[in-house]
Design a protein around this motif. Structure first.
Motif, PDB file in Angstrom:
ATOM      1  N   TYR A 174    -119.484  19.599 -28.487  1.00 51.56           N
ATOM      2  CA  TYR A 174    -120.220  19.772 -29.924  1.00 51.56           C
ATOM      3  C   TYR A 174    -119.397  20.372 -30.901  1.00 51.56           C
ATOM      4  N   VAL A 175    -118.997  21.611 -31.188  1.00 55.71           N
ATOM      5  CA  VAL A 175    -118.371  21.776 -31.709  1.00 55.71           C
ATOM      6  C   VAL A 175    -117.153  21.058 -31.869  1.00 55.71           C
ATOM      7  N   ILE A 176    -116.397  20.784 -31.345  1.00 58.56           N
ATOM      8  CA  ILE A 176    -115.204  20.293 -32.172  1.00 58.56           C
ATOM      9  C   ILE A 176    -115.346  18.806 -32.743  1.00 58.56           C
ATOM     10  N   GLU A 177    -116.693  18.231 -31.833  1.00 62.72           N
ATOM     11  CA  GLU A 177    -116.655  16.948 -33.444  1.00 62.72           C
ATOM     12  C   GLU A 177    -117.002  17.583 -34.871  1.00 62.72           C
ATOM     13  N   TYR A 178    -118.382  18.736 -34.174  1.00 64.37           N
ATOM     14  CA  TYR A 178    -118.729  18.602 -35.895  1.00 64.37           C
ATOM     15  C   TYR A 178    -117.577  19.622 -36.587  1.00 64.37           C
ATOM     16  N   THR A 179    -116.843  20.157 -35.485  1.00 66.01           N
ATOM     17  CA  THR A 179    -115.904  21.206 -36.656  1.00 66.01           C
ATOM     18  C   THR A 179    -114.838  19.232 -37.673  1.00 66.01           C
ATOM     19  N   MET A 180    -114.633  18.713 -36.558  1.00 67.35           N
ATOM     20  CA  MET A 180    -113.717  17.932 -37.290  1.00 67.35           C
ATOM     21  C   MET A 180    -114.094  17.031 -38.021  1.00 67.35           C
ATOM     22  N   GLN A 181    -115.958  16.851 -38.219  1.00 64.55           N
ATOM     23  CA  GLN A 181    -116.190  16.280 -38.638  1.00 64.55           C
ATOM     24  C   GLN A 181    -116.493  16.550 -40.393  1.00 64.55           C
ATOM     25  N   PHE A 182    -116.233  17.523 -40.515  1.00 63.10           N
ATOM     26  CA  PHE A 182    -116.941  18.909 -41.468  1.00 63.10           C
ATOM     27  C   PHE A 182    -114.742  18.954 -42.113  1.00 63.10           C
ATOM     28  N   PHE A 183    -114.528  18.726 -41.492  1.00 64.66           N
ATOM     29  CA  PHE A 183    -113.297  18.562 -41.713  1.00 64.66           C
ATOM     30  C   PHE A 183    -112.722  17.659 -42.572  1.00 64.66           C
ATOM     31  N   MET A 184    -113.234  16.238 -41.895  1.00 67.79           N
ATOM     32  CA  MET A 184    -112.490  15.251 -41.754  1.00 67.79           C
ATOM     33  C   MET A 184    -113.462  13.851 -42.857  1.00 67.79           C
ATOM     34  N   GLY A 185    -114.456  15.115 -42.896  1.00 68.33           N
ATOM     35  CA  GLY A 185    -115.781  13.118 -43.153  1.00 68.33           C
ATOM     36  C   GLY A 185    -115.879  12.900 -42.349  1.00 68.33           C
ATOM     37  N   THR A 186    -116.832  11.889 -42.345  1.00 64.65           N
ATOM     38  CA  THR A 186    -117.319  10.998 -41.179  1.00 64.65           C
ATOM     39  C   THR A 186    -116.316   9.576 -41.285  1.00 64.65           C
ATOM     40  N   SER A 187    -115.691   9.765 -42.535  1.00 63.80           N
ATOM     41  CA  SER A 187    -114.795   8.345 -42.591  1.00 63.80           C
ATOM     42  C   SER A 187    -113.781   7.441 -41.586  1.00 63.80           C
ATOM     43  N   VAL A 188    -113.690   6.724 -41.277  1.00 62.97           N
ATOM     44  CA  VAL A 188    -112.507   6.165 -40.455  1.00 62.97           C
ATOM     45  C   VAL A 188    -111.137   6.244 -40.839  1.00 62.97           C
ATOM     46  N   LYS A 189    -109.932   6.763 -40.348  1.00 63.28           N
ATOM     47  CA  LYS A 189    -108.913   6.753 -40.542  1.00 63.28           C
ATOM     48  C   LYS A 189    -108.402   5.272 -40.571  1.00 63.28           C
ATOM     49  N   THR A 190    -106.836   5.253 -41.087  1.00 66.67           N
ATOM     50  CA  THR A 190    -106.531   3.917 -40.100  1.00 66.67           C
ATOM     51  C   THR A 190    -104.913   4.716 -39.735  1.00 66.67           C
ATOM     52  N   TYR A 191    -104.193   3.863 -39.064  1.00 59.98           N
ATOM     53  CA  TYR A 191    -102.833   4.530 -39.121  1.00 59.98           C
ATOM     54  C   TYR A 191    -102.304   3.314 -39.722  1.00 59.98           C
ATOM     55  N   PRO A 192    -100.667   3.948 -40.256  1.00 61.27           N
ATOM     56  CA  PRO A 192    -100.225   3.090 -41.045  1.00 61.27           C
ATOM     57  C   PRO A 192     -99.610   2.209 -40.101  1.00 61.27           C
ATOM     58  N   LYS A 193     -99.063   1.042 -40.197  1.00 58.40           N
ATOM     59  CA  LYS A 193     -98.336   0.508 -39.069  1.00 58.40           C
ATOM     60  C   LYS A 193     -97.204   0.558 -38.196  1.00 58.40           C
ATOM     61  N   MET A 194     -97.139   0.777 -36.570  1.00 60.07           N
ATOM     62  CA  MET A 194     -96.071   1.427 -35.974  1.00 60.07           C
ATOM     63  C   MET A 194     -95.558   0.531 -35.504  1.00 60.07           C
ATOM     64  N   LEU A 195     -95.911  -0.329 -34.795  1.00 58.53           N
ATOM     65  CA  LEU A 195     -95.523  -1.465 -34.030  1.00 58.53           C
ATOM     66  C   LEU A 195     -95.649  -3.045 -34.689  1.00 58.53           C
ATOM     67  N   PRO A 196     -94.472  -3.331 -33.702  1.00 61.52           N
ATOM     68  CA  PRO A 196     -94.828  -5.018 -34.556  1.00 61.52           C
ATOM     69  C   PRO A 196     -95.532  -5.677 -34.253  1.00 61.52           C
ATOM     70  N   ASP A 197     -95.720  -6.439 -35.209  1.00 62.27           N
ATOM     71  CA  ASP A 197     -96.355  -7.841 -34.398  1.00 62.27           C
ATOM     72  C   ASP A 197     -96.414  -8.696 -33.265  1.00 62.27           C
ATOM     73  N   ILE A 198     -95.328  -8.173 -32.277  1.00 64.88           N
ATOM     74  CA  ILE A 198     -94.937  -9.476 -31.880  1.00 64.88           C
ATOM     75  C   ILE A 198     -96.373  -9.844 -30.074  1.00 64.88           C
ATOM     76  N   SER A 199     -96.578 -10.946 -30.090  1.00 64.70           N
ATOM     77  CA  SER A 199     -96.754 -10.757 -28.265  1.00 64.70           C
ATOM     78  C   SER A 199     -96.190 -11.772 -28.173  1.00 64.70           C
ATOM     79  N   TRP A 200     -96.648 -10.987 -26.382  1.00 68.06           N
ATOM     80  CA  TRP A 200     -95.998 -12.276 -25.425  1.00 68.06           C
ATOM     81  C   TRP A 200     -96.714 -13.742 -25.039  1.00 68.06           C
TER      82      TRP A 200
END
Ligand SMILES: Nc1ncnc2c1ncn2[C@@H]1O[C@H](COP(=O)(O)OP(=O)(O)O)[C@@H](O)[C@H]1O
Ligand SMILES: [Mg+2]
Lengths: 292, 240
Positions: free
Chosen positions: A104-130
């Motif tokens: 709980y401490v970790i979860e709510y510490t993160m919630q306190f600092f990060m808010g509850t919004s979802v973070k998304t990542y920059p594009k890192m991996l190519p859109d290739i598939s096999w």
């Protein structure tokens, strides 16, 4: 049929992530008989670390992965030293409740600092598939498989071929016997947390990229599922955690594909209940009853 | 100078006082035995010497240095190694891996293979079973493994806690002859036994422990012939 195989591949990629997390549960349980309920949150921290180092530091995949593993490894050791070590001689339930508290401490510490919004990542991996036959494997799935396999091989090597791995197994097998050989039990436990947490960190980054999201409570449900995977495989057993993780991943994916996504979480608990009834020690577990 | 000297040692488990001021000495090259009934405090003394049980009071000198406050790893590194009661081999590790655990703190890598070969010579069964999980060994084999593992640490002083416990008479004989051999190889031995007859027959000096206190001590031959020991520990009256 091709649809089925596709689901197997999807299930295995999800399962790889559960397996990486399950390993930490099983290793920690093996050595101090504690279900580390904060383990899923370490995985969440891994996802956030990846978010930060890729978004703000522009790191590429491999350096980011290493940083996630190091950060989570250190966090795991810190948690062990601060929260669990003082309780090593206390009744087991005390440590268990503490673990829930840490979670709980970790979860709510993160919630306190990060808010509850979802973070998304920059594009890192190519859109290739096999395309292999009728099955499509995406780039991120390939990355997940590769990372999981590399880490599993590395872990197996450490545990079976190195002095520290032998010490870890010796301490799990017989703590006093290990002390009498001059093994530092404290250090060995710390290293176990380090490795287990680093694996969770890697899993956190992978899942973050897979679903392109990180949020403070993201570790709760996968944490529980990975725990079920560890129990399914036989808690304390490393091959068990791998098989358990993959199985849970595939089962969940199948239920969503052919049943209803309403049951995607329920299936995991149904599996847990069946395992506990049919083979309480799990697939690879030793047949001794353990009270948690 | 004694190799090991324990002075007025006290050990408590909560309110239970398991050792109430025990003093013993072990001279270099000897086999010293500690006999006493179940619960007398023999294992507590072994654990206290090895640094895995808290001591409340007293002093322990090993090789002219106090090890009273040392941790278990330091004590092993100094050359004081224990084969614990009940063997405590590591299940899940192979026989070979168990033996290597004995060498955990050793820095001299190049002598390890030599020492391992010596252990295999002394205990051929261990070589035969080297890749087997230690938990699959019989009681006697586990005892040999535990002893071999301790020898891999190259001890100056070997502590043996009830090595004959639970073994068939023929194995007991074998274990005791191995203990004599180890002594002849130059290792000093502190031997805890309930099998007083066998222990006294190979020991140089002996102590009798009763409820946490040394009640009798002397050269092993003398104790073996004393009326008290014969009545209490050798199951018979003194026959001269
Ligand atoms: N871990 C422990 N906690 C509490 N009491 C103990 C513990 N270990 C031993 N004792 C008690 O200390 C006394 C001495 O035990 P021990 O040293 O094992 O004797 P021995 O080896 O001679 O049989 C006994 O009364 C035993 O019950
Ligand atoms: Mg005892």
């Amino acid at each position: 049929m091709s649809q089925f195989l596709q689901q197997v591949v999807n299930g295995l990629s999800l399962g790889s992530i559960y397996a990486l997390v399950a390993l930490g549960y099983t290793m920690v349980y093996g050595i101090i008989k504690l279900i580390n309920f904060a383990h899923g949150d370490i995985y969440m921290i891994g996802a956030y670390t990846a978010f930060f180092v890729t978004t703000y530091l522009g790191m590429s995949f491999i350096p980011a992965l290493l940083v996630c593993m190091i950060v989570c490894g250190i966090l795991g050791v810190g948690i062990e030293r601060i929260a669990y070590k003082p309780l090593r001689k206390a009744p087991r339930i005390t440590a268990l409740i503490t673990a829930i508290g840490v979670s709980y401490v970790i979860e709510y510490t993160m919630q306190f600092f990060m808010g509850t919004s979802v973070k998304t990542y920059p594009k890192m991996l190519p859109d290739i598939s096999w395309q292999i036959g009728a099955v499509k494997i995406s780039y991120i799935q390939m990355v997940i498989f590769t990372v999981t396999i590399v880490l599993m091989v590395l872990l197996t090597f450490i545990i079976h071929k190195t002095k520290i791995g032998r010490a870890m197994r010796a301490v799990s097998a017989d703590e006093n016997g290990a002390k009498l050989m001059g093994i530092s039990v404290d250090n060995t436990i710390s290293i176990t947390f380090l490795i287990g947490s680093a694996l969770a960190g890697a899993a956190g980054m992978l899942v973050g990229l897979y679903y392109n999201s990180a949020s403070p409570l993201m570790g709760m449900v996968p944490g529980l599922k990975a725990f079920v995977a560890a129990v399914f495989g036989g808690i304390g057993s490393i091959p068990g955690a791998l098989v358990g993780g993959l199985f849970i991943g595939v089962a969940e994916t199948m239920v969503v594909a052919y049943g209803s996504s309403l049951y995607r979480d329920a299936i995991v608990y149904i599996i847990l209940i069946i395992v506990l009834i049919v083979k309480p020690a799990g697939l690879f577990g030793k047949n001794e009853r353990e009270k948690v | 100078m004694s190799l090991l000297e324990v002075k007025d040692l006290h050990v408590h488990y909560g309110v239970i006082e398991a050792l109430k001021g025990v003093s013993i000495k072990v001279e270099p090259g000897q086999i010293v035995t500690l006999i006493g009934a179940n619960g007398a405090g023999k294992t507590s003394l072994m654990h206290a010497i090895s640094g895995i049980v808290k001591k409340t009071e007293g002093e322990i000198i090993f090789k002219d240095k106090s090890i009273f406050k040392s941790n278990a790893a330091h004590i092993v590194a100094d050359g004081l190694v224990q084969v614990p009661e009940g063997r405590h081999v590591f299940p899940g590790l192979s026989v070979y891996e168990n033996l290597m655990m004995g060498a955990y703190l050793r820095k001299d890598k190049k002598n390890l293979q030599d020492d391992l070969n010596k252990i295999y010579e002394r205990f051929p069964i261990l070589e035969k079973r080297k890749n087997q999980d230690a938990s699959t060994l019989s009681g006697g084999e586990q005892q040999m493994l535990a002893m071999g593992r301790a020898l891999m640490a190259r001890p100056t002083l070997l502590l043996l806690d009830e090595p004959s416990m639970g073994l068939a008479p023929i194995l007991v004989k074998e274990i005791f002859s191995i203990i004599s051999d180890i002594q002849k190889g130059g290792t000093t031995i502190l031997l805890v036994e309930q099998n007083a007859r066998m222990a006294l027959s190979i020991a140089d000096y002996a102590y009798v422990l009763e409820t946490g206190k040394v009640v009798l001590e002397g050269p092993a031959k003398e104790l073996a012939n004393s009326t008290e020991v014969q009545e209490a520990y050798l199951g018979g009256s003194a026959k001269k």
